[in-house]
Design a protein around this motif. Structure first.
Motif, PDB file in Angstrom:
ATOM      1  N   LEU A 100      17.438  -4.238   3.649  1.00 27.55           N
ATOM      2  CA  LEU A 100      17.338  -3.155   4.630  1.00 27.55           C
ATOM      3  C   LEU A 100      16.461  -2.022   4.104  1.00 27.55           C
ATOM      4  CD1 LEU A 100      21.031  -3.020   5.911  1.00 27.55           C
ATOM      5  CD2 LEU A 100      19.048  -3.928   7.126  1.00 27.55           C
ATOM      6  N   LEU A 101      16.637  -1.688   2.821  1.00 24.43           N
ATOM      7  CA  LEU A 101      15.798  -0.645   2.227  1.00 24.43           C
ATOM      8  C   LEU A 101      14.325  -1.040   2.275  1.00 24.43           C
ATOM      9  CD1 LEU A 101      17.872   0.501  -0.878  1.00 24.43           C
ATOM     10  CD2 LEU A 101      17.114   1.959   1.004  1.00 24.43           C
ATOM     11  N   TRP A 102      14.051  -2.283   1.921  1.00 23.77           N
ATOM     12  CA  TRP A 102      12.666  -2.765   1.938  1.00 23.77           C
ATOM     13  C   TRP A 102      12.090  -2.695   3.350  1.00 23.77           C
ATOM     14  CZ3 TRP A 102      11.475  -8.286   3.382  1.00 23.77           C
ATOM     15  CH2 TRP A 102      10.100  -8.490   3.447  1.00 23.77           C
ATOM     16  N   MET A 103      12.843  -3.205   4.340  1.00 27.07           N
ATOM     17  CA  MET A 103      12.337  -3.225   5.705  1.00 27.07           C
ATOM     18  C   MET A 103      12.117  -1.808   6.247  1.00 27.07           C
ATOM     19  SD  MET A 103      11.963  -6.392   6.436  1.00 27.07           S
ATOM     20  CE  MET A 103      11.807  -6.399   8.213  1.00 27.07           C
ATOM     21  N   THR A 104      12.980  -0.873   5.831  1.00 23.30           N
ATOM     22  CA  THR A 104      12.829   0.511   6.285  1.00 23.30           C
ATOM     23  C   THR A 104      11.627   1.178   5.641  1.00 23.30           C
ATOM     24  OG1 THR A 104      15.219   0.715   6.639  1.00 23.30           O
ATOM     25  CG2 THR A 104      13.973   2.753   6.430  1.00 23.30           C
ATOM     26  N   TRP A 160      29.359  -5.798   7.739  1.00 16.51           N
ATOM     27  CA  TRP A 160      30.054  -6.798   6.920  1.00 16.51           C
ATOM     28  C   TRP A 160      29.298  -8.123   6.899  1.00 16.51           C
ATOM     29  CZ3 TRP A 160      32.258 -11.424   8.709  1.00 16.51           C
ATOM     30  CH2 TRP A 160      33.053 -12.099   7.763  1.00 16.51           C
ATOM     31  N   ASP A 161      28.777  -8.536   8.028  1.00 15.80           N
ATOM     32  CA  ASP A 161      28.011  -9.777   8.125  1.00 15.80           C
ATOM     33  C   ASP A 161      26.614  -9.426   8.607  1.00 15.80           C
ATOM     34  OD1 ASP A 161      26.927 -12.250   8.544  1.00 15.80           O
ATOM     35  OD2 ASP A 161      28.322 -12.880  10.102  1.00 15.80           O
ATOM     36  N   GLY A 162      25.679  -9.351   7.683  1.00 17.03           N
ATOM     37  CA  GLY A 162      24.321  -8.984   8.044  1.00 17.03           C
ATOM     38  C   GLY A 162      23.456  -8.857   6.807  1.00 17.03           C
ATOM     39  N   PRO A 163      22.235  -8.357   6.956  1.00 17.16           N
ATOM     40  CA  PRO A 163      21.331  -8.212   5.815  1.00 17.16           C
ATOM     41  C   PRO A 163      21.921  -7.301   4.745  1.00 17.16           C
ATOM     42  CG  PRO A 163      20.169  -7.888   7.890  1.00 17.16           C
ATOM     43  CD  PRO A 163      21.622  -7.913   8.213  1.00 17.16           C
ATOM     44  N   GLY A 164      21.585  -7.582   3.487  1.00 18.18           N
ATOM     45  CA  GLY A 164      22.047  -6.762   2.380  1.00 18.18           C
ATOM     46  C   GLY A 164      21.283  -5.457   2.285  1.00 18.18           C
ATOM     47  N   VAL A 165      21.781  -4.552   1.460  1.00 15.19           N
ATOM     48  CA  VAL A 165      21.208  -3.212   1.385  1.00 15.19           C
ATOM     49  C   VAL A 165      19.782  -3.241   0.850  1.00 15.19           C
ATOM     50  CG1 VAL A 165      22.164  -2.770  -0.921  1.00 15.19           C
ATOM     51  CG2 VAL A 165      21.649  -0.850   0.598  1.00 15.19           C
ATOM     52  N   LEU A 166      19.462  -4.136  -0.085  1.00 15.45           N
ATOM     53  CA  LEU A 166      18.109  -4.173  -0.635  1.00 15.45           C
ATOM     54  C   LEU A 166      17.097  -4.612   0.419  1.00 15.45           C
ATOM     55  CD1 LEU A 166      18.708  -5.644  -4.216  1.00 15.45           C
ATOM     56  CD2 LEU A 166      18.309  -3.258  -3.541  1.00 15.45           C
ATOM     57  N   LEU A 195       0.790  -1.224   0.000  1.00 14.73           N
ATOM     58  CA  LEU A 195       0.000   0.000   0.000  1.00 14.73           C
ATOM     59  C   LEU A 195       0.824   1.276   0.000  1.00 14.73           C
ATOM     60  CD1 LEU A 195      -2.792  -1.010   2.564  1.00 14.73           C
ATOM     61  CD2 LEU A 195      -2.859  -1.137   0.060  1.00 14.73           C
ATOM     62  N   LEU A 196       1.951   1.259   0.718  1.00 15.79           N
ATOM     63  CA  LEU A 196       2.671   2.509   0.952  1.00 15.79           C
ATOM     64  C   LEU A 196       4.015   2.605   0.229  1.00 15.79           C
ATOM     65  CD1 LEU A 196       2.329   5.137   2.507  1.00 15.79           C
ATOM     66  CD2 LEU A 196       3.396   4.057   4.485  1.00 15.79           C
ATOM     67  N   MET A 197       4.711   1.497   0.077  1.00 13.86           N
ATOM     68  CA  MET A 197       6.051   1.566  -0.485  1.00 13.86           C
ATOM     69  C   MET A 197       6.090   2.158  -1.902  1.00 13.86           C
ATOM     70  SD  MET A 197       8.994  -1.356  -0.901  1.00 13.86           S
ATOM     71  CE  MET A 197       9.090  -1.637   0.856  1.00 13.86           C
TER      72      MET A 197
END
Length: 535
Positions: free
Chosen positions: A283-287, A275-281, A76-78
């Motif tokens: 993170l962008l989606w979750m934000t 370095w070890d964690g979720p990728g940028v895409l 709905l919002l993204m």
């Protein structure tokens, strides 16, 4: 106990159960099939030994209601937010192009922007602030008093944890940044960054550091109204659980600095990009799938250096870090940007537990295995003759390493290697780690030579399958390339090669020169590099 005595004792043990766990059997008569978990290289960091690793981040959302909200807002919002971000970025680029009309990079370097261009600079900053608002940062809370450029020419910002940390630039005015020269060529963003009059670093220039320091000092001492310079002193992204070592670049000029803290007090941390964690895409989606995101920027009092700090940039950096850590309520850590390079190098070379390799190196120093113990080399020489090496308990591990089983550093090392919490460790994983730590500054060929006996009985008789196993630790050669290289070396079709054959062939072919390049830029980790608690 000698290796021979240990081997005799172990040979009467139960049969090796490595295959059942997906590991390669160390028996020389075992199948040549290689499993992915041969030396546990698919696991990045251990959770057995409890310490702060500032480069590891996990994002877990277990609440079903929160997950439902994320999926609903995604639909709905993204889309609306994405359109808003694009429009804001294009608007900022347009205003920057207008403000830069008729100016060259040399013009931007020699004098500050003024007059109508300064107004357009503020409008550009406002458009970028709109981009962040469209991306859920509707409100940014500012606390403390921001100093003027004359009071503090440099703003030292920490912790640096995310791509969204640039929000400080668009919220405060905009100040200048220190950036790579190549960023000026980035589509859209390049013009916007240029308009903020950054201090560009020419990495190919051997005098880059001195030139950058000189430009900061010149701006600080100039009568012109230059903006403040923002520097993220950590030099890389962390998970904000500790402040790692500050790079001294911001402190070489010896001018007053204003420490600035970045905080993200949200329920879920969808910003931290380590370095070890979720990728940028992701993170962008979750934000973008959140209703809103909180950010707080706190300006601490200006820090004026003492004579001793002016003379010693590292002392100055450490003292400012202590002040910032105390204000944040987090410890300081002796980890640094160079440790990320070491971890990345270990991951590329399929070294087990690359996320823990720095801590493993510290334990090896504490136990006397570094820099030049021969004990691990002796074990490697007899490795294929040992039994049950996939599952060593703490007492057998201590006996084999000839270390007191009550040694606390041994227990810490064991916990790091006990990734699956089975109270056992894989000897091959340990030996690969120890050889990497010992030889990480040497040529890759030396590391490959050191681990050869982990995969075959002799360096004088290396089969194609074993050659592939060894070369997977080179960091660049795929299995297909390993096969091609093997057949090129085995020109007489003997069915095996020697390590010397491999070395002689690769020395004469430039595509393999990476095997002979020393990694002297990798920082040596000394024993006792612990996290320091704040008071």
């Amino acid at each position: 106990m000698t290796t021979s005595a240990f081997k005799s004792k172990r040979n009467n043990a139960a049969p090796n159960d490595a295959e059942a766990d997906g590991h390669i059997s160390n028996n020389v008569h075992a199948t040549d099939t290689m499993e992915k978990t041969d030396s546990e290289e698919d696991t990045w960091s251990s959770t057995g030994y409890n310490y702060i690793n500032p480069f590891v981040h996990r994002l877990q959302i277990d609440n079903s209601i929160d997950l439902a909200k994320i999926y609903m807002l995604t639909v709905l919002l993204m889309p609306i937010r994405v359109v808003g971000c694009v429009i804001s970025l294009l608007s900022a680029w347009m205003f920057a192009c207008i403000g830069l009309y008729g100016l060259t990079l040399d013009d931007l370097k020699t004098r500050p922007i003024s007059g109508w261009r300064r107004q357009f600079q503020r409008i550009t900053s406002g458009a970028m602030r709109t981009l962040f608002a469209a991306g859920t940062f509707h409100h940014v809370k500012l606390t403390g008093q921001r100093a003027s450029p004359k009071e503090a020419p440099i703003m030292v910002v920490a912790p640096h944890s995310s791509y969204v940390d640039s929000i400080i630039v668009v919220t405060t005015g905009p100040p200048s940044i220190v950036a790579k020269r190549e960023t000026s060529d980035i589509p859209l963003l390049g013009k916007i960054i240029n308009f903020a009059q950054p201090i560009y670093v020419q990495r190919e220039d051997p005098n880059s550091r001195q030139n950058t320091i000189r430009e900061i000092v010149d701006r600080a001492r100039s009568e012109d109204e230059w903006p403040q310079v923002v520097i993220f002193a950590e030099g890389t992204c962390t998970n904000r659980k500790a402040l790692i070592k500050f790079k001294p670049g911001a402190f070489y000029p010896g001018v007053p600095v204003q420490p600035v803290l970045l905080k993200y007090p949200n329920k879920y941390d969808s910003f931290t990009w380590t370095w070890d964690g979720p990728g940028v895409l992701k993170l962008l989606w979750m934000t973008m799938a959140q209703l809103y995101s909180r950010c707080e920027i706190e300006f601490l009092p200006v820090y004026t250096p003492s004579e001793e700090e002016i003379a010693d940039a590292n002392l100055y950096a450490n003292n400012v870090r202590e002040v910032m850590a105390k204000a944040l309520g987090v410890p300081t850590s002796e980890y640094s940007y160079e440790d990320v390079i070491t971890m990345s190098r270990a991951k590329d070379m399929r070294v087990p537990f690359p996320g823990d390799i720095v801590e493993i190196e510290r334990m090896l120093y504490s136990l006397g295995f570094l820099p030049d113990s021969a004990r691990d080399t002796e074990i490697i020489a007899d490795f294929l003759s040992l039994k049950n090496t996939d599952h060593l308990d703490i007492f057998t591990f201590a006996e084999l390493l000839q270390i007191d089983s009550k040694n606390p550093q041994l227990h810490q090392l064991f916990a790091l290697l006990d990734h699956y919490h089975r109270y056992t460790v894989n000897l091959k994983s340990f030996l690969i780690c120890s050889q990497f730590c010992k030889l990480k500054n040497e040529e890759i060929i030396e590391f490959l030579r050191a681990i050869t006996n982990l995969y075959c009985e002799s360096s004088q008789h290396i089969t194609r399958q074993n050659f592939t196993r060894i070369l997977r630790h080179s960091g660049k050669l795929t299995p297909d390339k390993c096969d091609a290289l093997y057949f090129a070396v085995d020109r007489t079709n003997r069915g095996y090669i020697t390590f010397e054959d491999f070395e002689h062939y690769t020395k004469d072919h430039p595509q393999y020169k990476f095997l002979y390049a020393k990694q002297e830029h990798l920082r040596r980790t000394q024993a006792g590099g612990k996290v320091k608690k704040t008071h």
